[in-house]
Design a protein around this motif. Structure first.
Motif, PDB file in Angstrom:
ATOM      1  N   ARG A  14      30.103  39.136  32.535  1.00 14.54           N
ATOM      2  CA  ARG A  14      29.209  38.808  33.661  1.00 14.54           C
ATOM      3  C   ARG A  14      28.285  39.985  33.961  1.00 14.54           C
ATOM      4  NH1 ARG A  14      29.600  39.416  39.082  1.00 14.54           N
ATOM      5  NH2 ARG A  14      31.829  39.899  39.036  1.00 14.54           N
ATOM      6  N   ALA A  15      28.823  41.204  33.872  1.00 12.22           N
ATOM      7  CA  ALA A  15      27.998  42.393  34.115  1.00 12.22           C
ATOM      8  C   ALA A  15      26.904  42.524  33.051  1.00 12.22           C
ATOM      9  CB  ALA A  15      28.875  43.642  34.135  1.00 12.22           C
ATOM     10  N   MET A  16      27.236  42.215  31.804  1.00 11.91           N
ATOM     11  CA  MET A  16      26.218  42.272  30.742  1.00 11.91           C
ATOM     12  C   MET A  16      25.055  41.340  31.049  1.00 11.91           C
ATOM     13  SD  MET A  16      28.551  42.446  27.272  1.00 11.91           S
ATOM     14  CE  MET A  16      27.154  42.331  26.145  1.00 11.91           C
ATOM     15  N   LEU A  17      25.352  40.220  31.671  1.00 15.10           N
ATOM     16  CA  LEU A  17      24.317  39.236  32.006  1.00 15.10           C
ATOM     17  C   LEU A  17      23.667  39.499  33.355  1.00 15.10           C
ATOM     18  CD1 LEU A  17      26.260  36.110  30.752  1.00 15.10           C
ATOM     19  CD2 LEU A  17      24.180  37.070  29.727  1.00 15.10           C
ATOM     20  N   ASN A  18      24.207  40.484  34.091  1.00 20.23           N
ATOM     21  CA  ASN A  18      23.679  40.834  35.403  1.00 20.23           C
ATOM     22  C   ASN A  18      23.657  39.619  36.344  1.00 20.23           C
ATOM     23  OD1 ASN A  18      22.721  42.718  37.273  1.00 20.23           O
ATOM     24  ND2 ASN A  18      20.585  42.216  36.823  1.00 20.23           N
ATOM     25  N   LEU A  19      24.780  38.896  36.367  1.00 19.66           N
ATOM     26  CA  LEU A  19      24.909  37.724  37.232  1.00 19.66           C
ATOM     27  C   LEU A  19      25.938  37.986  38.325  1.00 19.66           C
ATOM     28  CD1 LEU A  19      25.142  34.846  34.576  1.00 19.66           C
ATOM     29  CD2 LEU A  19      23.168  35.457  35.975  1.00 19.66           C
ATOM     30  N   THR A  20      25.747  37.365  39.472  1.00 20.25           N
ATOM     31  CA  THR A  20      26.767  37.387  40.516  1.00 20.25           C
ATOM     32  C   THR A  20      27.809  36.324  40.164  1.00 20.25           C
ATOM     33  OG1 THR A  20      25.702  35.698  41.876  1.00 20.25           O
ATOM     34  CG2 THR A  20      25.040  38.013  42.269  1.00 20.25           C
ATOM     35  N   GLN A  21      28.949  36.378  40.831  1.00 15.33           N
ATOM     36  CA  GLN A  21      29.947  35.332  40.628  1.00 15.33           C
ATOM     37  C   GLN A  21      29.377  33.968  40.990  1.00 15.33           C
ATOM     38  OE1 GLN A  21      33.456  36.448  42.840  1.00 15.33           O
ATOM     39  NE2 GLN A  21      34.296  37.614  41.113  1.00 15.33           N
ATOM     40  N   GLN A  22      28.607  33.907  42.057  1.00 19.38           N
ATOM     41  CA  GLN A  22      28.019  32.637  42.487  1.00 19.38           C
ATOM     42  C   GLN A  22      27.042  32.103  41.443  1.00 19.38           C
ATOM     43  OE1 GLN A  22      28.981  30.897  45.268  1.00 19.38           O
ATOM     44  NE2 GLN A  22      27.777  29.267  44.368  1.00 19.38           N
ATOM     45  N   LEU A  24      27.003  32.775  38.225  1.00 18.15           N
ATOM     46  CA  LEU A  24      27.767  32.364  37.051  1.00 18.15           C
ATOM     47  C   LEU A  24      28.476  31.036  37.299  1.00 18.15           C
ATOM     48  CD1 LEU A  24      28.864  32.834  34.218  1.00 18.15           C
ATOM     49  CD2 LEU A  24      30.727  34.139  35.275  1.00 18.15           C
ATOM     50  N   ALA A  25      29.046  30.885  38.479  1.00 16.74           N
ATOM     51  CA  ALA A  25      29.739  29.641  38.814  1.00 16.74           C
ATOM     52  C   ALA A  25      28.777  28.454  38.708  1.00 16.74           C
ATOM     53  CB  ALA A  25      30.331  29.735  40.214  1.00 16.74           C
ATOM     54  N   LYS A  26      27.581  28.613  39.226  1.00 21.88           N
ATOM     55  CA  LYS A  26      26.585  27.536  39.152  1.00 21.88           C
ATOM     56  C   LYS A  26      26.226  27.239  37.703  1.00 21.88           C
ATOM     57  CE  LYS A  26      22.053  26.170  40.866  1.00 21.88           C
ATOM     58  NZ  LYS A  26      20.891  26.544  41.659  1.00 21.88           N
ATOM     59  N   GLU A  27      26.026  28.285  36.917  1.00 25.08           N
ATOM     60  CA  GLU A  27      25.689  28.130  35.493  1.00 25.08           C
ATOM     61  C   GLU A  27      26.800  27.407  34.729  1.00 25.08           C
ATOM     62  OE1 GLU A  27      23.247  28.245  32.369  1.00 25.08           O
ATOM     63  OE2 GLU A  27      22.642  29.349  34.147  1.00 25.08           O
ATOM     64  N   ALA A  28      28.051  27.712  35.099  1.00 18.64           N
ATOM     65  CA  ALA A  28      29.211  27.144  34.403  1.00 18.64           C
ATOM     66  C   ALA A  28      29.671  25.816  34.986  1.00 18.64           C
ATOM     67  CB  ALA A  28      30.369  28.140  34.457  1.00 18.64           C
ATOM     68  N   GLY A  29      29.162  25.461  36.163  1.00 18.23           N
ATOM     69  CA  GLY A  29      29.623  24.238  36.805  1.00 18.23           C
ATOM     70  C   GLY A  29      31.028  24.365  37.362  1.00 18.23           C
ATOM     71  N   LEU A  30      31.365  25.577  37.809  1.00 11.19           N
ATOM     72  CA  LEU A  30      32.674  25.867  38.404  1.00 11.19           C
ATOM     73  C   LEU A  30      32.473  26.335  39.842  1.00 11.19           C
ATOM     74  CD1 LEU A  30      34.231  27.973  35.493  1.00 11.19           C
ATOM     75  CD2 LEU A  30      34.820  25.615  36.094  1.00 11.19           C
ATOM     76  N   ARG A  32      32.923  29.137  42.760  1.00 11.07           N
ATOM     77  CA  ARG A  32      32.946  30.590  42.724  1.00 11.07           C
ATOM     78  C   ARG A  32      34.366  31.129  42.783  1.00 11.07           C
ATOM     79  NH1 ARG A  32      34.206  34.819  44.906  1.00 11.07           N
ATOM     80  NH2 ARG A  32      34.883  33.748  46.766  1.00 11.07           N
ATOM     81  N   ARG A  33      35.227  30.479  43.543  1.00  7.15           N
ATOM     82  CA  ARG A  33      36.609  30.957  43.657  1.00  7.15           C
ATOM     83  C   ARG A  33      37.338  30.880  42.323  1.00  7.15           C
ATOM     84  NH1 ARG A  33      40.301  26.973  43.870  1.00  7.15           N
ATOM     85  NH2 ARG A  33      39.565  24.877  44.280  1.00  7.15           N
ATOM     86  N   VAL A  34      36.974  29.925  41.471  1.00  8.91           N
ATOM     87  CA  VAL A  34      37.576  29.828  40.137  1.00  8.91           C
ATOM     88  C   VAL A  34      37.140  31.016  39.291  1.00  8.91           C
ATOM     89  CG1 VAL A  34      37.669  28.471  38.001  1.00  8.91           C
ATOM     90  CG2 VAL A  34      37.800  27.323  40.229  1.00  8.91           C
ATOM     91  N   VAL A  35      35.841  31.336  39.331  1.00 16.59           N
ATOM     92  CA  VAL A  35      35.338  32.504  38.600  1.00 16.59           C
ATOM     93  C   VAL A  35      36.041  33.759  39.098  1.00 16.59           C
ATOM     94  CG1 VAL A  35      33.311  33.944  38.150  1.00 16.59           C
ATOM     95  CG2 VAL A  35      33.108  31.449  38.059  1.00 16.59           C
TER      96      VAL A  35
END
Length: 85
Positions: A14-22, A24-30, A32-35
């Motif tokens: 996630r750090a390599m992509l410079n994304l927040t958990q939120q 990433l969660a949106k991108e993955a369809g999960l 945020r608490r799961v991430v």
């Protein structure tokens, strides 16, 4: 076989992509608490969620590498990140 789906590697990806958990969660369809859970522990996680998150990272250009006798599991770009040529 060494488990390459560890919390440390998920956080590093996630750090390599410079994304927040939120983000990433949106991108993955999960949720945020799961991430957050996948990034913090290997207890009480569903393998399907780990695999889904790994596939999301791979779609975004991250490759998970297996460990060897000399090195532990890691990450690398499948291709150079955008803007680096």
């Amino acid at each position: 076989m060494i488990n390459v789906l560890t919390p440390d590697l998920f956080r590093a990806a996630r750090a390599m992509l410079n994304l927040t958990q939120q983000e990433l969660a949106k991108e993955a369809g999960l949720e945020r608490r799961v991430v957050a859970r996948l990034e913090s522990t290997q207890e009480n996680v569903k393998i399907e969620q780990s695999v889904h998150l790994k596939k999301t990272y791979e779609r975004l250009g991250i490759e998970f590498t297996l460990g060897s006798d000399s090195f532990g599991p890691g990450l690398r770009w499948k291709r150079p990140p955008r803007g680096d040529g």
